[in-house]
Scaffold this motif. Structure first.
Motif, PDB file in Angstrom:
ATOM      1  N   ARG A  99       0.841  -1.157   0.090  1.00  0.00           N
ATOM      2  CA  ARG A  99       0.020   0.060  -0.193  1.00  0.00           C
ATOM      3  C   ARG A  99       0.929   1.251   0.000  1.00  0.00           C
ATOM      4  N   LEU A 123       2.278   1.585  -3.552  1.00  0.00           N
ATOM      5  CA  LEU A 123       1.228   2.205  -4.321  1.00  0.00           C
ATOM      6  C   LEU A 123       0.787   3.664  -4.456  1.00  0.00           C
ATOM      7  N   TYR A 177      -3.467  -7.122  -7.560  1.00  0.00           N
ATOM      8  CA  TYR A 177      -2.923  -6.027  -8.378  1.00  0.00           C
ATOM      9  C   TYR A 177      -2.852  -6.429  -9.764  1.00  0.00           C
ATOM     10  N   TYR A 204      -7.628  -0.838  -7.349  1.00  0.00           N
ATOM     11  CA  TYR A 204      -6.533  -0.750  -8.513  1.00  0.00           C
ATOM     12  C   TYR A 204      -6.984  -0.574  -9.833  1.00  0.00           C
TER      13      TYR A 204
END
Length: 365
Positions: free
Chosen positions: A179, A182, A270, A321
């Motif tokens: 996370r 990302l 993902y 995502y």
């Protein structure tokens, strides 16, 4: 013979260099013809060669651009070998590679030429049954790829000390929490959207999406840290799309999965979200057809992974995502629609805005 159509990257690789690179890897092979690929950024050529066992068609690939760092580019032939050895995913056989060379552009590799058609620009030509086969193969292939994990960290897959690894360098740092990585990555994407995207020199309207950046940034800063705990990272072929597949156009069978030079170590969900975005969107399927294809894809994936389910937490992460995948598409719009009319670009931009308006507070279509 040599093809007259060459990309700018290919012009620096002479036929003499091609013969020398092949001789470096296979001294007993003789190059008889060179057919250069006019597309892409790195050097790729299809060669007819004479070997002690007879005639063979092979593909020579060399890194000639600066878009992929050498430690990452060096991973591709090793991944071909790993995947070919440990899974049933169709990949070319590797005949040799060099990580570096004093005379020739490197890394370079020599691999099997696989029959099949690339339908990046024409997926609509596939019959409904053939498209279902492509999607089913994708689910099965990704299940096998993800079973090769877990990997020790989140990051970029590359080569260090001659071995495949998750890189941990200044240019490619590892991360422990997917996370965090990302959010960091898409903070950067949002910055780029204020300047015309990933390809600002091609942008006809550099501020096309600039007004969306503040509300999307605020949303991601809240939503990403609040996501359910991701699964452990594994190999992600995040660019699994029609342009990187060779297909039998009649049956839809995938004869080869290509472009393994830029894999990441990330959670499986993902990868699944990205592939769904890539495989279903190009032909602009209606909602019912998209749901059917998604069901085919997910069923094939579940069948290939013992104990895997698309549970509520996984689906929640995949929905987020999908949103960040859309940001990538927005940032790539100037390149993907470089040859489109202004009206076509505006239409795609409107689709992106409508998608975000349904998911992000403060965004209007």
């Amino acid at each position: 013979m040599t093809s007259d159509a060459v990309s700018p990257a290919d012009s620096a690789v002479s036929d003499e260099a091609v013969r020398g690179m092949v001789a470096t890897l296979r001294p007993d092979w003789t190059v008889e013809s060179v057919e250069r690929c006019p597309y892409g950024t790195d050097f790729v050529a299809t060669l007819d060669v004479r070997t002690p066992d007879g005639q063979r068609t092979v593909v020579l690939k060399a890194t000639t651009a600066d878009l992929v760092d050498p430690p990452i580019a060096r991973a591709e032939p090793r991944l071909f070998e790993l995947v070919g050895r440990e899974t049933s995913i169709p990949v070319p056989e590797v005949f040799g590679y060099r990580d570096a060379h004093e005379e020739y552009p490197a890394p370079f590799s020599l691999v099997e030429h696989v029959d099949g058609v690339n339908l990046e620009d024409d997926p609509e030509s596939l019959s409904p049954t053939a498209r279902e086969r492509v999607v089913r193969d994708a689910g099965r292939n990704l299940a096998e790829l993800h079973e090769l994990g877990p990997l020790p960290a989140v990051g970029s897959v590359g080569v260090a000390d001659g071995e495949l690894t998750v890189l941990d360098t200044d240019d490619h740092p590892r991360a422990e929490d997917f996370r965090e990585r990302l959010l960091e990555d898409y903070e950067g994407t949002l910055d780029r959207l204020t300047e015309g995207g990933y390809f600002p020199d091609l942008a006809d309207d550099p501020e096309r999406f600039a007004d969306l950046v503040p509300p999307v940034r605020e949303h991601l800063r809240e939503a990403i840290p609040a996501l359910p705990e991701p699964d452990p990272p594994t190999y992600n072929h995040w660019d699994y799309r029609y342009g990187n597949l060779l297909l039998d156009p009649e049956s839809g069978e995938t004869t080869a999965v290509l472009d393994w030079a830029n894999l990441s170590a990330a959670e499986p969900a993902y990868n699944l979200a990205k592939v769904e975005f890539s495989l279903f969107k190009p032909v602009r399927d209606d909602p019912e057809r998209t749901a059917d294809l998604r069901g085919t894809f997910r069923s094939a994936y579940v069948a290939g992974r013992d104990g895997w389910t698309f549970d509520e937490a996984t689906l929640e992460r995949m929905e987020l995502y999908r949103l960040v995948d859309r940001l990538d598409a927005m940032a790539c719009l100037p390149l993907w629609y470089e040859d489109a009319t202004p009206a076509e670009r505006d239409e795609r931009a409107a689709e992106h805005r409508a998608f975000l308006a349904e998911r992000v507070p403060g965004v209007d279509a």
